[in-house]
Design an enzyme around this catalytic site. Structure first.
Site, mmCIF file in Angstrom:
data_model
loop_
_atom_site.group_PDB
_atom_site.id
_atom_site.type_symbol
_atom_site.label_atom_id
_atom_site.label_comp_id
_atom_site.label_asym_id
_atom_site.label_seq_id
_atom_site.Cartn_x
_atom_site.Cartn_y
_atom_site.Cartn_z
ATOM 1 N N HIS A 55 5.463 -0.431 -0.662
ATOM 2 C CA HIS A 55 5.771 0.021 0.535
ATOM 3 C C HIS A 55 6.874 0.988 0.447
ATOM 4 C CE1 HIS A 55 2.773 -1.950 3.043
ATOM 5 N NE2 HIS A 55 2.732 -2.862 2.284
ATOM 6 N N SER A 76 0.572 5.973 5.904
ATOM 7 C CA SER A 76 2.072 5.625 6.512
ATOM 8 C C SER A 76 2.570 6.578 7.215
ATOM 9 C CB SER A 76 2.915 5.342 5.133
ATOM 10 O OG SER A 76 2.672 4.021 4.519
ATOM 11 N N GLN A 77 2.168 7.894 6.838
ATOM 12 C CA GLN A 77 2.732 9.008 7.796
ATOM 13 C C GLN A 77 2.393 8.866 9.150
ATOM 14 O OE1 GLN A 77 4.828 11.475 7.031
ATOM 15 N NE2 GLN A 77 4.595 12.219 9.285
ATOM 16 N N ARG A 78 0.825 8.456 9.516
ATOM 17 C CA ARG A 78 0.386 8.210 10.837
ATOM 18 C C ARG A 78 1.252 7.198 11.448
ATOM 19 N NH1 ARG A 78 -4.475 9.247 8.324
ATOM 20 N NH2 ARG A 78 -4.850 7.078 8.076
ATOM 21 N N GLU A 79 1.473 5.956 10.824
ATOM 22 C CA GLU A 79 1.842 4.720 11.455
ATOM 23 C C GLU A 79 3.536 4.860 11.640
ATOM 24 O OE1 GLU A 79 -1.126 2.124 8.668
ATOM 25 O OE2 GLU A 79 0.821 2.356 8.044
ATOM 26 N N GLN A 80 4.212 5.873 10.877
ATOM 27 C CA GLN A 80 5.633 5.916 10.983
ATOM 28 C C GLN A 80 5.775 6.978 12.215
ATOM 29 O OE1 GLN A 80 8.409 6.333 7.910
ATOM 30 N NE2 GLN A 80 7.262 4.910 6.633
ATOM 31 N N VAL A 100 9.394 -4.287 5.401
ATOM 32 C CA VAL A 100 7.985 -3.851 5.773
ATOM 33 C C VAL A 100 7.574 -4.349 7.253
ATOM 34 C CG1 VAL A 100 5.321 -4.309 5.077
ATOM 35 C CG2 VAL A 100 7.224 -3.912 3.245
ATOM 36 N N ALA A 102 4.661 -3.663 10.447
ATOM 37 C CA ALA A 102 3.557 -2.658 10.945
ATOM 38 C C ALA A 102 4.067 -1.761 12.139
ATOM 39 C CB ALA A 102 2.572 -3.624 11.756
ATOM 40 N N ALA A 103 4.704 -0.913 11.854
ATOM 41 C CA ALA A 103 5.248 0.392 12.450
ATOM 42 C C ALA A 103 4.551 0.823 13.757
ATOM 43 C CB ALA A 103 6.045 1.499 11.576
#
Length: 173
Positions: free
Chosen positions: A67, A84-88, A120, A122-123
């Site tokens: 991660h 990850s880009q979408r989540e952050q 880590v 779940a952003a």
């Protein structure tokens, strides 16, 4: 995509589609493929999570090391996975002010030094202040507890990513 489609996928297609359910761990998807057929999304998810659970601690820590740091170097260099880009981004981590970005970077360094893996979370279920609060909390936890917490977050992320890939089962609503 429905479960019949998932169950009919060949190995390569399955790994291409599900290889990043657990961040940068296509090997897990490869192992899960051999467990077909899956009855539903919950069954598929169960197999992903069971794989994580049976790993020795070193393997579980390895999953965590896959991660990226939240709002870290990979984000700044544009090398995050699409997921990850979408989540952050949805957590507001791509638009932090300089002071918050610096504070988060400092906490990320402290966390890695203390636990040997990145923080880590779940952003997409949080906002920037919540991320900072959780990271600060995590730094105070004993290593065994933080490992369990981090693996729980990996599973939340995996759950959300699977839900993105497969529509909800209408019979469960």
């Amino acid at each position: 995509m429905d479960m019949a489609k998932v169950n009919s996928m060949d190995f390569g297609e399955f790994v291409d589609v599900f290889g990043n359910v657990i961040e940068r761990c296509p090997l897990i998807a490869a192992a899960v493929w051999s467990q077909r057929p899956f009855s539903d999304l919950e069954d598929l998810e169960k197999h992903f999570f069971a794989f994580i659970d049976i790993l020795p601690q070193s393997g579980q820590e390895g999953i965590l090391r896959c991660h990226p740091d939240l709002a870290g170097r990979e984000q700044q260099q544009g090398t995050l996975t699409a997921e990850s880009q979408r989540e952050q981004s949805s957590a507001g981590l791509t638009s932090l002010g300089a002071e918050d970005r610096l504070r988060l970077a400092e906490l990320n360094v402290q966390y890695r030094a203390r636990f040997g893996f990145p923080f880590v979370l779940a952003a997409r279920l949080r906002h920037p202040a919540g991320v900072l609060r959780e990271l600060t909390r995590g730094l105070q936890c004993p290593p065994e507890l933080e490992l369990r917490t981090a693996l729980g977050e990996v599973k939340k992320i995996g759950h959300l990513r699977l839900a993105d890939l497969l529509p909800s089962d209408p019979s469960r609503m």
